[in-house]
Structure formats: structure tokens, C-alpha cells
Design a protein around this motif. Structure first.
Motif, PDB file in Angstrom:
ATOM      1  N   PHE A  15     -69.977 -72.507 -50.625  1.00  0.00           N
ATOM      2  CA  PHE A  15     -69.361 -73.233 -51.734  1.00  0.00           C
ATOM      3  C   PHE A  15     -68.786 -74.561 -51.247  1.00  0.00           C
ATOM      4  N   ASP A  16     -68.121 -74.539 -50.093  1.00  0.00           N
ATOM      5  CA  ASP A  16     -67.562 -75.779 -49.528  1.00  0.00           C
ATOM      6  C   ASP A  16     -68.641 -76.824 -49.295  1.00  0.00           C
ATOM      7  N   LYS A  17     -69.792 -76.396 -48.813  1.00  0.00           N
ATOM      8  CA  LYS A  17     -70.887 -77.343 -48.559  1.00  0.00           C
ATOM      9  C   LYS A  17     -71.358 -77.988 -49.865  1.00  0.00           C
ATOM     10  N   ILE A  18     -71.464 -77.194 -50.916  1.00  0.00           N
ATOM     11  CA  ILE A  18     -71.870 -77.732 -52.221  1.00  0.00           C
ATOM     12  C   ILE A  18     -70.830 -78.745 -52.709  1.00  0.00           C
ATOM     13  N   ARG A  36     -61.063 -81.607 -55.522  1.00  0.00           N
ATOM     14  CA  ARG A  36     -61.734 -80.421 -56.072  1.00  0.00           C
ATOM     15  C   ARG A  36     -61.175 -80.063 -57.449  1.00  0.00           C
ATOM     16  N   LYS A  37     -59.868 -80.219 -57.600  1.00  0.00           N
ATOM     17  CA  LYS A  37     -59.220 -79.851 -58.858  1.00  0.00           C
ATOM     18  C   LYS A  37     -59.628 -80.766 -60.007  1.00  0.00           C
ATOM     19  N   GLN A  38     -60.128 -81.963 -59.691  1.00  0.00           N
ATOM     20  CA  GLN A  38     -60.535 -82.913 -60.721  1.00  0.00           C
ATOM     21  C   GLN A  38     -61.997 -82.760 -61.119  1.00  0.00           C
ATOM     22  N   ILE A  62     -65.900 -72.745 -60.410  1.00  0.00           N
ATOM     23  CA  ILE A  62     -65.065 -71.571 -60.132  1.00  0.00           C
ATOM     24  C   ILE A  62     -65.162 -71.350 -58.628  1.00  0.00           C
ATOM     25  N   GLU A  63     -64.039 -71.519 -57.955  1.00  0.00           N
ATOM     26  CA  GLU A  63     -63.988 -71.481 -56.495  1.00  0.00           C
ATOM     27  C   GLU A  63     -64.766 -70.291 -55.922  1.00  0.00           C
ATOM     28  N   ASN A  64     -65.705 -70.607 -55.035  1.00  0.00           N
ATOM     29  CA  ASN A  64     -66.523 -69.633 -54.302  1.00  0.00           C
ATOM     30  C   ASN A  64     -67.423 -68.766 -55.185  1.00  0.00           C
ATOM     31  N   GLN A  65     -67.605 -69.177 -56.461  1.00  0.00           N
ATOM     32  CA  GLN A  65     -68.418 -68.367 -57.367  1.00  0.00           C
ATOM     33  C   GLN A  65     -69.448 -69.168 -58.152  1.00  0.00           C
ATOM     34  N   LEU A  84     -72.684 -67.688 -56.896  1.00  0.00           N
ATOM     35  CA  LEU A  84     -72.571 -67.058 -55.586  1.00  0.00           C
ATOM     36  C   LEU A  84     -71.996 -65.659 -55.756  1.00  0.00           C
ATOM     37  N   GLU A  85     -72.679 -64.694 -55.162  1.00  0.00           N
ATOM     38  CA  GLU A  85     -72.192 -63.317 -55.172  1.00  0.00           C
ATOM     39  C   GLU A  85     -71.926 -62.917 -53.733  1.00  0.00           C
TER      40      GLU A  85
END
Length: 137
Positions: A15-18, A36-38, A62-65, A84-85
Motif C-alpha cells: 500500500f505504501d508503494k502505491i 495521505r490524509k488529503q 482505505i489504509e492498507n486495503q 488488498l487482502e
């Protein structure tokens, strides 16, 4: 187009890479740095050439999802979604979905023909990118 692949990368790392790539793209296109929040709801215009540009809207984060965005040009509209699952702390199932809507009969016919031909190569290239992301971890 839908691609599902299990990677040996934790969900937060993928997720961070995306998201890092998205923030870099926004900075390159607009000169602005966003957090990230924006991102959710953020819209910007990206120029590909003097005669080609697109409006990009980040629709869901949605963080990490989940990460989803919409790209609109004068000819098409694309919606791309990453889901992401988490399988375990070292593996993630990535579900990539891309849909396209074409504007106009000629554009629809052109995209249908090219989509059939180029779809195979696009899938192959995307899977290769996923493997490269996995290997860089």
C-alpha cells in the motif's frame, strides 16, 4: 480487466508503494505536495503531451486495503481499483480491477478492437510490475 495475484509482501508495504507513487505523480503534475490524509477526493489534471491531458480523481483510500481512482479524458473514462487482502503478515492478495467507458460510437469500436489486442500485453505488463514490486521488497 481483473487481475488477482498473491504477493510475498505485507499489505502495508504494498500500500505504501502505491500511495508514494500517487503522491509523487501529483507533485510532478501539479507542483503541490499532498499528504495521505488529503488524497481521498483529491482531483488534478495531468498533461501527457501538448494535446493530451486527463482529469484524475482519487475516489477511495482505505489504509492498507483499497485505493481507487478515476481518469477522464475527452475520449474515455477509466476506473482503477486496488484491493488488498492480508493473507498473513508476509503475504498479500492484490485484486486489481480496471474498467473503461468510451465516449462515442467510433471510439467504442476502436477501443473494443484495440482492447482485445492490447489486453493480453497490458495484463502481462501489469503482472510483471507486481513481481518487480515484490522483488524490491
Amino acid at each position: 480487466m481483473k487481475i488477482e495475484k498473491t504477493l510475498n509482501v505485507p499489505s502495508p508495504v504494498f500500500f505504501d508503494k502505491i500511495i508514494d507513487s500517487v503522491i509523487f505523480d501529483i507533485r510532478k503534475a501539479t507542483g503541490k505536495t499532498v499528504s495521505r490524509k488529503q488524497l481521498a477526493g483529491y482531483e488534478y489534471v495531468k498533461e501527457f503531451s501538448a494535446s493530451s491531458r486527463a482529469k484524475i480523481k482519487i475516489e477511495e483510500v482505505i489504509e492498507n486495503q483499497v485505493y481507487q481512482f478515476r481518469t477522464e479524458t475527452t475520449k474515455n473514462e477509466f476506473v482503477v481499483r486496488y484491493e488488498l487482502e492480508t493473507i498473513n503478515e508476509k503475504q498479500t492478495k492484490v485484486i486489481y480491477t480496471e474498467t473503461m467507458k468510451s465516449f462515442g460510437i467510433l471510439q467504442q469500436m476502436n477501443d473494443m478492437l484495440l482492447g482485445t489486442i492490447l489486453g493480453y500485453f497490458k495484463r502481462k505488463q501489469f503482472k510483471k510490475m507486481l513481481v518487480m514490486m515484490e522483488e524490491s521488497y
